[in-house]
Design an enzyme around this catalytic site. Structure first.
Site, mmCIF file in Angstrom:
data_model
loop_
_atom_site.group_PDB
_atom_site.id
_atom_site.type_symbol
_atom_site.label_atom_id
_atom_site.label_comp_id
_atom_site.label_asym_id
_atom_site.label_seq_id
_atom_site.Cartn_x
_atom_site.Cartn_y
_atom_site.Cartn_z
ATOM 1 N N ASP A 220 0.847 -1.189 0.000
ATOM 2 C CA ASP A 220 0.000 0.000 0.000
ATOM 3 C C ASP A 220 0.884 1.241 0.000
ATOM 4 O OD1 ASP A 220 0.349 1.043 2.991
ATOM 5 O OD2 ASP A 220 0.174 -1.139 3.051
ATOM 6 N N ASP A 222 0.743 3.572 2.347
ATOM 7 C CA ASP A 222 0.593 4.150 3.671
ATOM 8 C C ASP A 222 -0.518 5.209 3.572
ATOM 9 O OD1 ASP A 222 1.542 3.738 6.329
ATOM 10 O OD2 ASP A 222 2.507 5.691 6.279
#
Length: 303
Positions: A220, A222
């Site tokens: 991802d 973040d």
């Protein structure tokens, strides 16, 4: 395990490859002669049993970092027991696989980063095998083994994986994900990825004189990225599953290369304790020395 070449007298190492599987990696495909074994250590029990086997004839030992099924959170991992168990099992080289969040636009989900630096922001973990009664200071200036990193990069590119060589891994305590302010702070420091598990793992591997490298697998962006939602477990797991398939392919390619007999580590990872012990032999605690039998036995036997 080391032997001496009769022709040259040069130390030769017959590698045993340790694999630490992060989130989503709880076993290794293709192992022959597989056997899960309980390995006891003076530091307590590791996260799980260790899986012993061979891949392409190379001896391997696999440890699921969080235990099979992921029952143990990052702050509760017994890092000392994990590394001691691998050392006690004869491991000479560790490939650590870790799910991380990206702190850079050019490192999207699904990307792999072969880390070369850490910033350790963890605070609730035992970070050394050494303590009162036997003090040691090892160098962590270059915390990853460049030889293993070279091999990982070569094999990852050969498989066509999206990979970047080099980057800084910010280790946070967790188990919560970052605040937006924290995420932006880490970005301002020039960090590449953020995760929760590779410290003190890397420090302990260095103390145990095991060559160690990290493959950080991005799940991802973040929470800093303006075009992406906040991190959720569902989103992470979806990418993690596809990353795990690519990681298994990388492991299957890397192990035969790392498993070839070699000389001593050019970076000195396998000799990190050579000049690290500072406590005088007559002031060392026998009880602590007994616990250090696997980790520091090479240098303690000479004292």
């Amino acid at each position: 395990m080391s032997t001496n070449s009769p022709s040259s007298g040069t130390p030769a190492v017959e590698p045993v490859i340790g694999l630490i599987g992060g989130s989503g990696l709880y076993d290794i495909d293709g192992l022959e002669d597989k056997e899960w074994r309980t390995v006891e250590t003076p530091w307590g029990m590791p996260s799980d049993q260790l899986l012993f086997g061979r891949l392409a004839g190379v001896r391997c030992v696999f440890l699921p970092r969080h235990g099979r099924g992921h029952p143990i959170p990052p702050s509760r991992l017994n890092y000392r027991a994990n590394i001691d168990a691998l050392k006690r099992s004869g491991v000479t080289d560790i490939v650590s696989l870790s799910a991380v969040g990206s702190l850079k636009e050019e490192l999207p989900p699904g990307h792999f980063v072969i880390i070369d630096q850490f910033i350790d922001r963890s605070f609730a973990r035992e970070k050394s095998f050494f303590d009162t009664g036997c003090v040691a200071h090892v160098s962590m200036a270059d915390p990853l083994c460049p030889r293993i990193g070279d091999t990982l990069e070569d094999k990852a590119r050969g498989l066509g994986l999206d990979v970047t060589r080099g980057g800084t891994y910010l280790v946070m305590e967790g188990p919560q994900f970052s605040t937006r302010a924290e995420s932006n702070l880490y970005r301002s420091w020039g960090c590449s990825v953020v995760g929760m598990t590779n410290m003190p793992e890397a420090k302990l591997a260095r103390e145990a004189e095991i060559c160690y490298a990290t493959v950080a697998m991005v799940t991802d962006y973040d929470c800093w990225h303006p075009d992406h939602d906040s991190v959720t477990v569902d989103a992470v797991v979806k990418v993690m599953q596809s990353n795990a398939d690519r990681a298994r392919a990388l492991v299957s390619s890397v192990i035969p290369a790392l498993g070839q007999p070699r000389g001593l580590c050019r970076a000195g990872c396998d000799r990190a304790l050579e000049h690290a012990l500072i406590t005088a032999p007559d002031r060392r605690d026998p009880a602590l020395l007994a616990k250090l039998d696997a980790v520091a036995g090479r240098v303690l036997k000479r004292a």
